[in-house]
Design a protein around this motif. Sequence first.
Motif, short mmCIF file in Angstrom:
data_model
loop_
_atom_site.label_atom_id
_atom_site.label_comp_id
_atom_site.label_asym_id
_atom_site.label_seq_id
_atom_site.Cartn_x
_atom_site.Cartn_y
_atom_site.Cartn_z
N VAL A 186 0.18 5.90 10.08
CA VAL A 186 -0.92 6.34 9.14
C VAL A 186 -1.65 5.35 8.77
O VAL A 186 -1.05 4.12 8.41
CB VAL A 186 -0.51 7.22 8.06
N SER A 187 -2.89 5.33 8.22
CA SER A 187 -3.95 4.53 7.39
C SER A 187 -3.21 3.85 6.37
O SER A 187 -2.46 4.88 5.66
CB SER A 187 -5.13 4.87 7.47
N PRO A 188 -3.49 2.44 6.01
CA PRO A 188 -2.90 2.22 4.63
C PRO A 188 -3.46 2.99 3.63
O PRO A 188 -4.38 3.77 3.42
CB PRO A 188 -3.41 0.76 4.65
N ALA A 189 -2.72 2.68 2.31
CA ALA A 189 -3.28 3.35 1.08
C ALA A 189 -4.63 2.89 0.74
O ALA A 189 -4.75 1.76 0.83
CB ALA A 189 -2.28 3.01 0.03
N ASN A 190 -5.39 3.88 0.36
CA ASN A 190 -6.93 3.39 -0.12
C ASN A 190 -7.02 4.26 -1.48
O ASN A 190 -6.86 5.30 -1.66
CB ASN A 190 -7.62 4.37 0.96
#
Length: 342
Positions: free
Chosen positions: A33-37
């Motif tokens: 999944v995409s990194p924490a934003n």
Amino acid sequence: MRELKILAVVVILTLITYWGVEPFAHSQMHPHVSPANFKFEEADKVSAKEKVEKAQKALEEAKKLNNEKTIKGATLTLDEAAKYDTTVNEFWASNQDALKATGNVANGETLVTSNCTACHSIESKGFPQLMDNASAGAAYGVTPPDLGSAGKLYSKEYLIAFIKNPALASKVSHKFVDGRAHPMPSYDWMQPQEIADMVAYLESIAPKEMTNKQVFNDACQRCHGIKYADMKKGSMAAFTSNGDIKAYMGKLPPDLSQYIRSRGANYLETFINDPQKQLEGTAMPRVGLTQESQAQVIKYLEEVGDSKKAQREELGPKFLIYLAIFAIFAFLWKASRWRDVH
């Protein structure tokens, strides 16, 4: 030489397993999944757009199968995704005036103490809980947090969004349908300046520093307990009773004692930041912590569930060096004993 060949085969197979098979298996069980934003407006717009794109691909696949029922379901999913995308963009656009406004602390104090203290405590400012945790949990489904640390734990962006629409800000609007209402009411009827004033006040009363445990208590303990903690740390029960939180969430939130070991820091970083990335449709809300506060929560979970991590990591290289030296001596001893036999 035979032993060296055997060793080489074992090493090669081990490396293939470690760098090939194991990562592949992990990727299947835990998709990337995409990194924490922590820029929540940006993150929401991206995730909403990705949901639409995913639904579009699913519809295209359904059309290839030429199954009417599948096409109908995929079309409905796409319509819902498109509607959510529009809602998210309109929601964040409506927050811009409050985000740009300079808050008035004095007016914010009046607004917070007249609107929020009916449910929330602010112990540091002389506003105690009106009900004990058990009674508050029974009344609201989950124990409302004390607001004294909100300005420290959460960014201005998230606080404005949450005050305006808690369900959308915490990404649990899918839970509150068919007449179900979020326990905290939306304050979208307020003027942008008033919301900015409230946030300014919350930031002004927030402590400058908090321990890892204090951050965990204020951010997580309303729903999660720590039962199997290090003896020095002590166990902690969730503020909301099991029955009330289970009814509110749909299931009992997990005990976090060993989550740092069972899930790992990387998983927790993305999950706490946005639970929907890891478990789409989960009832777990996006907590909205700043990057610093989230790091403190994860650090506390390490202190509680993996207190020997530093010692273990320090011992690892020493143990490998010992194994290498032992292997050399073992080989030399074997060679000296078996020389005459060969």
